[in-house]
Design a protein around this motif. Structure first.
Motif, PDB file in Angstrom:
ATOM      1  N   GLY A  41      10.742  -6.774  -2.653  1.00 30.14           N
ATOM      2  CA  GLY A  41      12.094  -6.860  -2.188  1.00 30.14           C
ATOM      3  C   GLY A  41      12.493  -6.467  -0.964  1.00 30.14           C
ATOM      4  N   LEU A  42      11.727  -5.397  -0.497  1.00 32.29           N
ATOM      5  CA  LEU A  42      12.357  -4.811   0.767  1.00 32.29           C
ATOM      6  C   LEU A  42      11.505  -5.190   2.051  1.00 32.29           C
ATOM      7  N   THR A  43      10.135  -5.550   1.861  1.00 30.17           N
ATOM      8  CA  THR A  43       9.213  -5.925   3.095  1.00 30.17           C
ATOM      9  C   THR A  43       8.530  -7.233   2.866  1.00 30.17           C
ATOM     10  N   GLU A  44       8.129  -7.657   3.907  1.00 27.60           N
ATOM     11  CA  GLU A  44       7.167  -8.823   3.781  1.00 27.60           C
ATOM     12  C   GLU A  44       5.722  -8.553   4.185  1.00 27.60           C
ATOM     13  N   MET A  45       5.388  -7.200   4.294  1.00 28.98           N
ATOM     14  CA  MET A  45       3.998  -7.006   4.433  1.00 28.98           C
ATOM     15  C   MET A  45       3.160  -6.977   3.259  1.00 28.98           C
ATOM     16  N   THR A  46       1.744  -7.033   3.469  1.00 30.66           N
ATOM     17  CA  THR A  46       0.682  -7.585   2.359  1.00 30.66           C
ATOM     18  C   THR A  46       0.952  -6.332   1.445  1.00 30.66           C
ATOM     19  N   LEU A  47       0.872  -7.085   0.037  1.00 31.19           N
ATOM     20  CA  LEU A  47       0.769  -6.247  -1.129  1.00 31.19           C
ATOM     21  C   LEU A  47      -0.286  -5.069  -1.304  1.00 31.19           C
ATOM     22  N   TRP A  48      -1.489  -5.187  -0.419  1.00 30.69           N
ATOM     23  CA  TRP A  48      -2.307  -4.229  -0.395  1.00 30.69           C
ATOM     24  C   TRP A  48      -1.846  -2.840  -0.184  1.00 30.69           C
ATOM     25  N   ILE A  49      -0.835  -2.705   0.453  1.00 27.31           N
ATOM     26  CA  ILE A  49      -0.349  -1.471   0.727  1.00 27.31           C
ATOM     27  C   ILE A  49       0.408  -1.003  -0.317  1.00 27.31           C
ATOM     28  N   ALA A  50       1.039  -1.963  -1.026  1.00 33.99           N
ATOM     29  CA  ALA A  50       1.724  -1.361  -2.363  1.00 33.99           C
ATOM     30  C   ALA A  50       0.777  -0.830  -3.538  1.00 33.99           C
ATOM     31  N   LEU A  51      -0.213  -1.662  -3.456  1.00 36.53           N
ATOM     32  CA  LEU A  51      -1.261  -1.308  -4.384  1.00 36.53           C
ATOM     33  C   LEU A  51      -2.062   0.226  -4.139  1.00 36.53           C
ATOM     34  N   GLY A  52      -1.989   0.502  -2.698  1.00 35.93           N
ATOM     35  CA  GLY A  52      -2.582   1.674  -2.394  1.00 35.93           C
ATOM     36  C   GLY A  52      -1.449   2.702  -2.715  1.00 35.93           C
ATOM     37  N   ILE A  53      -0.270   2.654  -2.482  1.00 37.18           N
ATOM     38  CA  ILE A  53       0.765   3.475  -2.537  1.00 37.18           C
ATOM     39  C   ILE A  53       0.826   3.727  -4.291  1.00 37.18           C
ATOM     40  N   SER A  54       0.603   2.738  -5.009  1.00 40.47           N
ATOM     41  CA  SER A  54       0.870   2.785  -6.642  1.00 40.47           C
ATOM     42  C   SER A  54      -0.505   3.517  -7.019  1.00 40.47           C
ATOM     43  N   CYS A  55      -1.648   3.415  -6.358  1.00 44.99           N
ATOM     44  CA  CYS A  55      -2.703   4.169  -6.873  1.00 44.99           C
ATOM     45  C   CYS A  55      -2.643   5.369  -6.921  1.00 44.99           C
ATOM     46  N   VAL A  56      -1.992   5.827  -5.524  1.00 40.18           N
ATOM     47  CA  VAL A  56      -1.906   7.285  -5.162  1.00 40.18           C
ATOM     48  C   VAL A  56      -0.992   7.952  -6.053  1.00 40.18           C
ATOM     49  N   TRP A  57       0.035   7.142  -6.311  1.00 41.90           N
ATOM     50  CA  TRP A  57       1.358   7.893  -7.284  1.00 41.90           C
ATOM     51  C   TRP A  57       0.884   7.928  -8.460  1.00 41.90           C
ATOM     52  N   LEU A  58       0.250   6.938  -9.180  1.00 42.26           N
ATOM     53  CA  LEU A  58      -0.420   7.102 -10.663  1.00 42.26           C
ATOM     54  C   LEU A  58      -1.435   8.254 -10.666  1.00 42.26           C
ATOM     55  N   PHE A  59      -2.296   8.592  -9.537  1.00 42.36           N
ATOM     56  CA  PHE A  59      -3.099   9.928  -9.498  1.00 42.36           C
ATOM     57  C   PHE A  59      -2.267  10.939  -9.665  1.00 42.36           C
ATOM     58  N   ILE A  60      -1.220  11.067  -8.783  1.00 39.70           N
ATOM     59  CA  ILE A  60      -0.395  12.388  -8.559  1.00 39.70           C
ATOM     60  C   ILE A  60       0.243  12.400 -10.110  1.00 39.70           C
ATOM     61  N   VAL A  61       0.847  11.507 -10.573  1.00 44.57           N
ATOM     62  CA  VAL A  61       1.325  11.610 -12.002  1.00 44.57           C
ATOM     63  C   VAL A  61       0.458  12.107 -13.267  1.00 44.57           C
ATOM     64  N   MET A  62      -0.622  11.324 -13.008  1.00 40.85           N
ATOM     65  CA  MET A  62      -1.778  11.841 -14.067  1.00 40.85           C
ATOM     66  C   MET A  62      -2.258  13.123 -13.951  1.00 40.85           C
ATOM     67  N   ARG A  63      -2.504  13.636 -12.812  1.00 46.96           N
ATOM     68  CA  ARG A  63      -2.826  15.101 -12.503  1.00 46.96           C
ATOM     69  C   ARG A  63      -1.860  16.059 -12.361  1.00 46.96           C
ATOM     70  N   TRP A  64      -0.464  15.803 -12.014  1.00 46.88           N
ATOM     71  CA  TRP A  64       0.482  17.093 -11.839  1.00 46.88           C
ATOM     72  C   TRP A  64       1.573  16.832 -12.515  1.00 46.88           C
TER      73      TRP A  64
END
Length: 90
Positions: free
Chosen positions: A66-89
């Motif tokens: 909704g906020l950018t027109e950049m590639t979704l691969w960046i969102a995937l990377g952010i989401s993977c990092v976020w999922l790791f953080i939530v699962m770990r800490w």
């Protein structure tokens, strides 16, 4: 009757979620977890943290689309990092 068009990315997405659920089930059977409190404001189990992480990852993708027109691969990377953080800490 209308059928859903399964593209390769869609199939990979759902297969990945299925594999994650299978691995989490086997892990829970072999090593039952104890609820713990991390940075999330509630005590959570592994399954709770997985659900919260996947749900917030979906919101990250929606905000990104909704906020950018950049590639979704960046969102995937952010989401993977976020999922790791939530699962770990979380």
């Amino acid at each position: 009757m209308s059928w859903m068009a399964w593209t390769l990315p869609t199939a990979i997405f759902f297969a990945t979620i299925a594999v994650i659920l299978i691995v989490m089930t086997v892990y829970e059977v072999r090593s039952p977890c104890v609820e713990r409190k991390g940075f999330l404001p509630i005590e959570t189990s592994r399954g709770d943290r997985l659900f919260i992480g996947l749900l917030t990852s979906a919101y990250i993708h929606l905000l990104y689309v909704g906020l950018t027109e950049m590639t979704l691969w960046i969102a995937l990377g952010i989401s993977c990092v976020w999922l790791f953080i939530v699962m770990r800490w979380g």
